[in-house]
Design a protein around this motif. Structure first.
Motif, PDB file in Angstrom:
ATOM      1  N   ASP A 183       0.816  -1.217   0.000  1.00  0.00           N
ATOM      2  CA  ASP A 183       0.000   0.000   0.000  1.00  0.00           C
ATOM      3  C   ASP A 183       0.850   1.267   0.000  1.00  0.00           C
ATOM      4  O   ASP A 183       0.325   2.371  -0.061  1.00  0.00           O
ATOM      5  N   ASN A 184       2.166   1.125   0.053  1.00  0.00           N
ATOM      6  CA  ASN A 184       3.075   2.275   0.063  1.00  0.00           C
ATOM      7  C   ASN A 184       3.641   2.488  -1.329  1.00  0.00           C
ATOM      8  O   ASN A 184       4.054   1.534  -1.996  1.00  0.00           O
ATOM      9  N   GLN A 185       3.678   3.748  -1.786  1.00  0.00           N
ATOM     10  CA  GLN A 185       4.154   4.028  -3.143  1.00  0.00           C
ATOM     11  C   GLN A 185       5.614   3.650  -3.342  1.00  0.00           C
ATOM     12  O   GLN A 185       6.062   3.433  -4.467  1.00  0.00           O
ATOM     13  N   TYR A 186       6.369   3.559  -2.243  1.00  0.00           N
ATOM     14  CA  TYR A 186       7.782   3.220  -2.358  1.00  0.00           C
ATOM     15  C   TYR A 186       8.064   1.730  -2.147  1.00  0.00           C
ATOM     16  O   TYR A 186       9.213   1.334  -2.023  1.00  0.00           O
TER      17      TYR A 186
END
Length: 323
Positions: free
Chosen positions: A301-304
């Motif tokens: 769920d984290n863009q990174y």
């Protein structure tokens, strides 16, 4: 206009000039009158040479392929580690002490004299850099700075900053005091800067690569004079490409900054090999390992999540470095 006039005009032009630009301001009426109003400048020119060019002394031949490495210690290695910040929008960096220690051990193994500084304020940092630039570096072969903190980029002009404990400074402040005209003792000697700090918020998901398999598995008594640019002999290596973040990890044996981990590991490992390889080959391996071996694992769920990182080098070195 006759061909004779064209030839005369061409002959009157300078042999060298700024690509796409006008002649230097030194030839303009405005600049000439300004110099006439400041007679003190004439004394400075007489002291430092033509147009204020300073003189520094070196043991190395102008076209030598290697920087001389004859001293123990090689020179100073300043390590600035920041873990706490007055600005509450900046997260603490609990890995700072670990990263500082592995960097210290790596440069000590390379025969540098490491000096570690924690959580300096902006003014303390700038004062320390200025004070070190005024030291006697005549007995040094090289100089290094490792700087670890948060970074920031102004999107309006792409100007980069790094954070001290209480405030930020332009990244160029890390090396501006050590250029050849400001620090004559380091003129002609390699100055190395390693920066662990984010350079922007962009995302790098990488590209899958599939390997295609084909077929079966001197010394001289004469004195030489030459001139070098003031920004020569400098290497700056950032943890990440411009515009992208730098990561920390507690996986795969890493206990802090990914870039500092691979940098310190390789510098220390190669310090124990004989003969030692060139610094350029060591840093190439650092970049390769960061780029290939590391990928973030933050959560889908984290863009990174599953993000890649590659170090970035800007170099004006004129020779190879063999420690």
């Amino acid at each position: 206009m006759s061909s004779g006039d064209d030839a005369a005009r061409a002959e009157a032009q300078p042999n060298d000039g700024r690509d796409g630009g006008n002649q230097g301001l030194a030839d303009t009426t405005e600049n000439t009158s300004a110099e006439a109003e400041e007679p003190a400048k004439a004394e400075e020119v007489a002291k430092n040479g033509f147009r204020g060019r300073p003189t520094a002394y070196t043991e190395v031949d102008g076209l030598s392929e290697r920087y001389p490495m004859n001293h123990r210690p090689r020179g100073s290695a300043l390590i600035f580690a920041h873990s706490k910040f007055d600005n509450k929008s900046l997260n603490p960096r609990p890995c700072a002490a670990h990263d500082a220690e592995i960097a210290r051990a790596a440069f000590k193994a390379l025969d540098f004299k490491p000096e570690v500084f924690f959580d300096l304020t902006r003014n303390e940092l700038l004062r320390e850099l200025q004070a070190v630039s005024k030291r006697d570096h005549s007995g040094s072969d090289a100089f290094a700075i490792v700087f670890m903190s948060h970074g920031e980029v102004k999107t309006r002009n792409n100007m980069e900053f790094v954070w001290a404990k209480d405030d930020k400074i332009p990244t160029k402040e890390l090396w501006i005091n050590f250029t050849a005209e400001r620090c004559a003792g380091l003129a002609g000697k390699p100055k190395l800067y390693f920066i662990q700090a984010c350079r922007g918020p962009d995302v790098d998901k990488g590209v899958n690569m599939s390997r295609a398999v084909r077929g079966m598995a001197v010394q001289t008594d004469s004195i030489e004079e030459y001139v070098i640019p003031i920004h020569a002999d400098q290497l700056v290596m950032w943890a990440s490409y411009p515009g992208f973040p730098a990561f920390t990890s507690k996986r795969k044996g890493i206990q802090g900054s990914v870039f500092i981990h691979y940098l310190a590991e390789n510098l220390k490992d190669y310090a124990n090999t004989s003969p030692r390889p060139s610094l350029s080959s060591i840093l190439l391996k650092v970049s390769r390992e960061v780029a290939v071996l590391y990928e973030t694992d933050i959560g889908s769920d984290n863009q990174y999540h599953e993000n890649k990182q590659v170090p970035y080098i800007h170099s004006t070195l004129l020779r190879e470095i063999y420690f």
